[in-house]
Design an enzyme around this catalytic site. Structure first.
Site, mmCIF file in Angstrom:
data_model
loop_
_atom_site.group_PDB
_atom_site.id
_atom_site.type_symbol
_atom_site.label_atom_id
_atom_site.label_comp_id
_atom_site.label_asym_id
_atom_site.label_seq_id
_atom_site.Cartn_x
_atom_site.Cartn_y
_atom_site.Cartn_z
ATOM 1 N N GLU A 83 0.796 -1.236 0.056
ATOM 2 C CA GLU A 83 0.072 -0.059 -0.229
ATOM 3 C C GLU A 83 0.819 1.457 0.045
ATOM 4 O OE1 GLU A 83 -2.685 -0.572 3.315
ATOM 5 O OE2 GLU A 83 -4.057 -1.556 2.133
ATOM 6 N N GLU A 114 6.345 -21.852 8.807
ATOM 7 C CA GLU A 114 6.762 -20.838 10.031
ATOM 8 C C GLU A 114 7.755 -21.517 11.072
ATOM 9 O OE1 GLU A 114 3.442 -21.105 13.563
ATOM 10 O OE2 GLU A 114 2.513 -20.110 11.904
#
Length: 297
Positions: A83, A114
């Site tokens: 963004e 992870e």
């Protein structure tokens, strides 16, 4: 001895019959619990301010923002990174996101990714980290191995490390140069850190990156004057911002914007100083991108 249960994993005591709530009450409980996310970020505001202050000279020297996370935390890092270009014209190459499991993990859970400490370190090193880079390490638990591997590699390279965690005394916050604890406590749906833990991370990342962009002169007053007009909506926004900042009508604003690739900063200076766009660009460059300083020169 049994391991101590993390706050984010501890079953909430006040909603043990959640599945039996009427729908309106269920929705109200879920919404109201989000207020705890706001309060957690507010409590961490001094640490966020310290992170912005520490990051500023690094990015002014050409450093990158590098986001690292897994699952929801990693996806929120990706979101913040992508963004920055349309909002502040921040170059794509200077906002990089690493997500455990790679880009596929943005859409589908990659089991076990992870847990790979070494992969986190390897992915981070592959970016050729320098001392000017700022690495944002995001983990609700605060102990995600992938994130810790990246953190340690970043510190070894001399980069600034900022760790975000949702549990007190978490390794990600403790080992980072600047640790930010967003203590959101137990979730209404026990262990679902996509709820208020995720909300707090989104607020914290938004706050950090937005404050940093303000300090980098990408905002004039409270106007988003360094946007990238990549679609019709943003073209109209550029016109309206220019018109608002200068007092000219939208037709006049558009005419100047068309001469400077719809760069709002340049148009504001050109219109306010009644000069050409090239002179406006020169004034902005001399003012390190500050519209306020360019107008005062």
């Amino acid at each position: 001895m049994a391991a101590t249960m993390l706050n984010t994993e501890t079953p909430a005591q006040q909603h043990t019959l959640l599945d039996q709530y009427p729908t309106v009450e269920l929705v109200n409980v879920l919404v109201d619990d989000q207020l705890n996310a706001v309060n957690a970020v507010r409590a961490a505001a001094p640490r966020l301010a310290a992170a912005v202050a520490a990051a500023l000279p690094r990015v002014e020297a050409g450093g990158r923002l590098i986001y690292v996370g897994a699952g929801t935390s990693g996806r929120l890092g990706v979101l913040d990174s992508v963004e920055l270009y349309p909002t502040f014209s921040w170059p794509h190459g200077r906002a990089v996101a690493l997500l455990a499991g790679g880009t596929d993990a943005m859409f589908v859970a990659v089991e076990g990714a992870e847990d790979d400490l070494e992969q986190g370190a390897a992915d981070l090193r592959s970016l050729n980290i320098t001392k000017d880079d700022v690495v944002l390490l995001i983990a609700a638990s605060g102990g995600t191995p992938y994130v810790l591997g990246a953190l340690r590699a970043a510190r070894a390279a001399g980069a600034l490390t900022i760790g975000f965690a949702n549990n007190p005394d978490a390794p990600v916050a403790g080992e980072a140069e600047i640790g930010i604890t967003l203590d959101t406590g137990p979730e209404v749906i026990s262990g679902s850190t996509r709820l208020k833990a995720g909300t707090s991370q989104k607020i914290a990342l938004n706050t950090f990156s937005s404050a940093l962009m303000v300090r980098l002169n990408k905002v004039h007053g409270n106007l988003m004057v360094d946007l990238k007009a990549t679609n019709a909506k943003l073209v109209l926004r550029a016109i309206r911002l220019t018109s608002f900042a200068t007092g000219v009508d939208e037709a006049a604003a558009r005419a100047v914007l068309e001469q400077c690739d719809f760069h709002v900063k340049t148009a504001i200076v050109a219109l306010s100083k009644q000069t050409g766009v090239e002179q406006a660009r020169a004034l902005l460059e001399a003012a390190h991108g500050s519209v306020r300083q360019a107008l005062a020169s």
